[in-house]
Design an enzyme around this catalytic site. Structure first.
Site, mmCIF file in Angstrom:
data_model
loop_
_atom_site.group_PDB
_atom_site.id
_atom_site.type_symbol
_atom_site.label_atom_id
_atom_site.label_comp_id
_atom_site.label_asym_id
_atom_site.label_seq_id
_atom_site.Cartn_x
_atom_site.Cartn_y
_atom_site.Cartn_z
ATOM 1 N N ARG A 40 9.132 35.594 -40.196
ATOM 2 C CA ARG A 40 8.345 35.277 -41.546
ATOM 3 C C ARG A 40 9.438 34.683 -42.703
ATOM 4 N NH1 ARG A 40 7.503 38.312 -45.648
ATOM 5 N NH2 ARG A 40 6.847 40.174 -44.338
ATOM 6 N N TYR A 93 -6.618 15.040 -52.986
ATOM 7 C CA TYR A 93 -7.369 15.406 -51.922
ATOM 8 C C TYR A 93 -8.372 16.704 -52.135
ATOM 9 C CZ TYR A 93 -7.289 18.130 -47.412
ATOM 10 O OH TYR A 93 -7.710 18.908 -46.383
ATOM 11 N N ASP A 165 2.292 14.554 -53.407
ATOM 12 C CA ASP A 165 1.631 14.841 -51.928
ATOM 13 C C ASP A 165 1.865 13.567 -51.402
ATOM 14 O OD1 ASP A 165 0.123 14.823 -49.944
ATOM 15 O OD2 ASP A 165 -1.346 16.101 -50.545
ATOM 16 N N LYS A 190 -0.692 15.751 -40.331
ATOM 17 C CA LYS A 190 -1.240 14.569 -40.199
ATOM 18 C C LYS A 190 0.145 13.584 -39.728
ATOM 19 C CE LYS A 190 -4.412 15.938 -42.345
ATOM 20 N NZ LYS A 190 -4.634 16.094 -43.728
HETATM 21 C C1 LIG Z 1 -5.039 17.084 -44.875
HETATM 22 C C2 LIG Z 1 -4.467 16.933 -46.343
HETATM 23 C C3 LIG Z 1 -3.886 18.293 -46.937
HETATM 24 C C4 LIG Z 1 -4.268 19.470 -46.307
HETATM 25 O O1 LIG Z 1 -3.405 19.566 -45.084
HETATM 26 P P1 LIG Z 1 -3.873 20.799 -44.204
HETATM 27 O O2 LIG Z 1 -2.746 20.596 -43.044
HETATM 28 O O3 LIG Z 1 -5.131 20.546 -43.677
HETATM 29 O O4 LIG Z 1 -3.596 22.139 -44.795
HETATM 30 C C5 LIG Z 1 -3.415 17.832 -48.119
HETATM 31 N N1 LIG Z 1 -3.204 16.462 -48.755
HETATM 32 C C6 LIG Z 1 -3.697 15.624 -47.886
HETATM 33 C C7 LIG Z 1 -3.386 14.309 -48.637
HETATM 34 C C8 LIG Z 1 -4.202 15.594 -46.785
HETATM 35 O O5 LIG Z 1 -4.624 14.625 -46.138
#
Ligand SMILES: *Cc1c(COP(=O)(O)O)cnc(C)c1O
Length: 374
Positions: A40, A93, A165, A190
């Site tokens: 961790r 998001y 982000d 992603k």
């Molecule tokens: C999917 C997504 C998230 C969240 O990510 P997870 O891996 O599903 O927790 C945050 N920001 C954007 C732009 C996303 O597409």
């Protein structure tokens, strides 16, 4: 003994590491990075991922997290405590808005939403406790592109941090830290991992002290990532450059095809000259525009259902960025929690369909879309 020298990092599927004696454990505390103690706190696989994302984003240090949501949480906690206020781009998001509205509000961290047009004039939204602005390089689902340099200057003028982000753009297109962002985060789920088989996240800091805070938050809140997920993400990341090039090329051709199709009322893709931030996207993405786009069918659930039922190459799977294409429906999935007024403001109606364009042969994708739209 046989010398084992694997070419790539093996999966260190262990929760804990051994010490020879008290001197060894002392060395762990005296010389940070010299040994591992407990997964961790740090593991060779999650460190390899953090270092790889850090290199892509040209940061001072990073932490790998259990999801993109954990990355957003860690990023906000780096700068905020109870009593603080954050600004958030209005088309953020859905999970980020849920985190702010449902959970962080309860802990005394409040949020105000800034419309896209107001991101470079934050004064009306400021409170004495405002700490940061959270925004996305490219927004979901309309692919509105934020001028990161202008946003960073506006934030810093008011003593705020800029948290970006960068999930949709990826560092293969845009590196927010270079434009002045303080933290950049990813849903590694992603494009960075890229194969729809991992849930992971990462946050990268421009300043070394913020990177140290991130690592502490990751460890103490237990947000860090498992060895197996880290290993899969590292493997995905090795082909990021190639995959993103293919995603961009295909998405551009799909956007042009849809733009000329009589059943399509509008296409939202930064690569189209008609996109309102086309010039900015061109400059900030180095001539590439990403693999995501949205388009508008008739505002009729039956028309959307017919498209979904007939498309074979764009299955309705509400995520994005895998090597295989998919489609999503913002109104009923990612943007379900918005109020009617917010949806109307953003133009998220029943006819809006989002595509995540994969890296398949593009003729096959275009043929599939042609028959599904017929
Ligand atoms: C999917 C997504 C998230 C969240 O990510 P997870 O891996 O599903 O927790 C945050 N920001 C954007 C732009 C996303 O597409």
């Amino acid at each position: 003994m046989t010398q084992i020298t694997p070419k790539i990092t093996p999966i260190y599927q262990t929760s804990v590491f051994k010490f020879e004696d008290l001197d060894a454990v002392q060395q762990y505390f005296d010389e940070p990075g010299s040994r591992y103690l407990y997964s961790r706190n740090g593991n060779p696989n999650s460190d390899e991922l953090a270092e790889a994302v850090n290199r892509w984003e040209s940061g001072a240090g990073a932490v790998a997290t259990g999801s993109g949501m954990a990355a957003i949480f860690a990023a906000l906690l780096t700068y905020c405590q109870a009593g603080d206020h954050v600004l958030c781009a209005a088309d953020i998001y859905g999970g980020s808005a849920a985190l702010l509205n449902l959970e962080l509000a309860r802990l005394g961290i409040t949020a105000s939403y800034v419309p896209f047009e107001a991101l470079y004039g934050l004064r009306p939204y400021l409170q004495s406790t405002t700490r940061l602005l959270l925004c996305e390089t490219m927004s979901n689902p309309l692919l509105r592109v934020v001028d990161l340099g202008a946003a960073a200057r506006e934030c810093h003028r008011h003593g705020l941090k800029l948290v970006v982000d960068n999930t949709f753009a990826t560092p293969a297109l845009t590196q927010p830290l270079a434009y002045g962002a303080d933290l950049v985060l990813h849903s590694v789920t992603k494009y960075l991992a890229g194969h729809s088989d991992v849930t992971a996240g990462a946050v990268v800091a421009r300043a070394a002290e913020d990177a140290a805070r991130l690592r502490q938050i990751g460890t103490v809140f237990g947000l860090t990532l498992s060895p197996m997920e880290s290993w899969l993400s590292v493997r995905g990341l090795k082909t990021l450059r190639l995959r993103v090039a293919a995603h961009c090329e295909n998405a551009w051709l799909v956007a042009e095809f849809l733009d000329e199709h009589p059943a399509v009322a509008a296409v939202y893709y930064p690569g189209l000259p008609t996109h309102p931030q086309h010039a900015l996207a061109l400059a900030q993405g180095g001539g590439r525009y990403g693999g995501m786009l949205s388009f508008r069918l008739a505002d009729d659930a039956a028309a959307v259902n017919r498209f979904m039922q007939h498309s074979e190459r764009f299955p309705f799977a509400p995520s994005l960025a895998g090597v295989d294409s998919s489609c999503s429906h913002p109104l009923t999935t990612s943007h379900r929690a918005l109020t009617d007024a917010q949806r109307a403001e953003l133009g998220i109606t029943v006819g809006l369909v989002r595509l995540s364009v994969g890296i398949e042969p593009v003729e096959e994708l275009l043929a599939d879309l042609a028959q599904a739209l017929e």
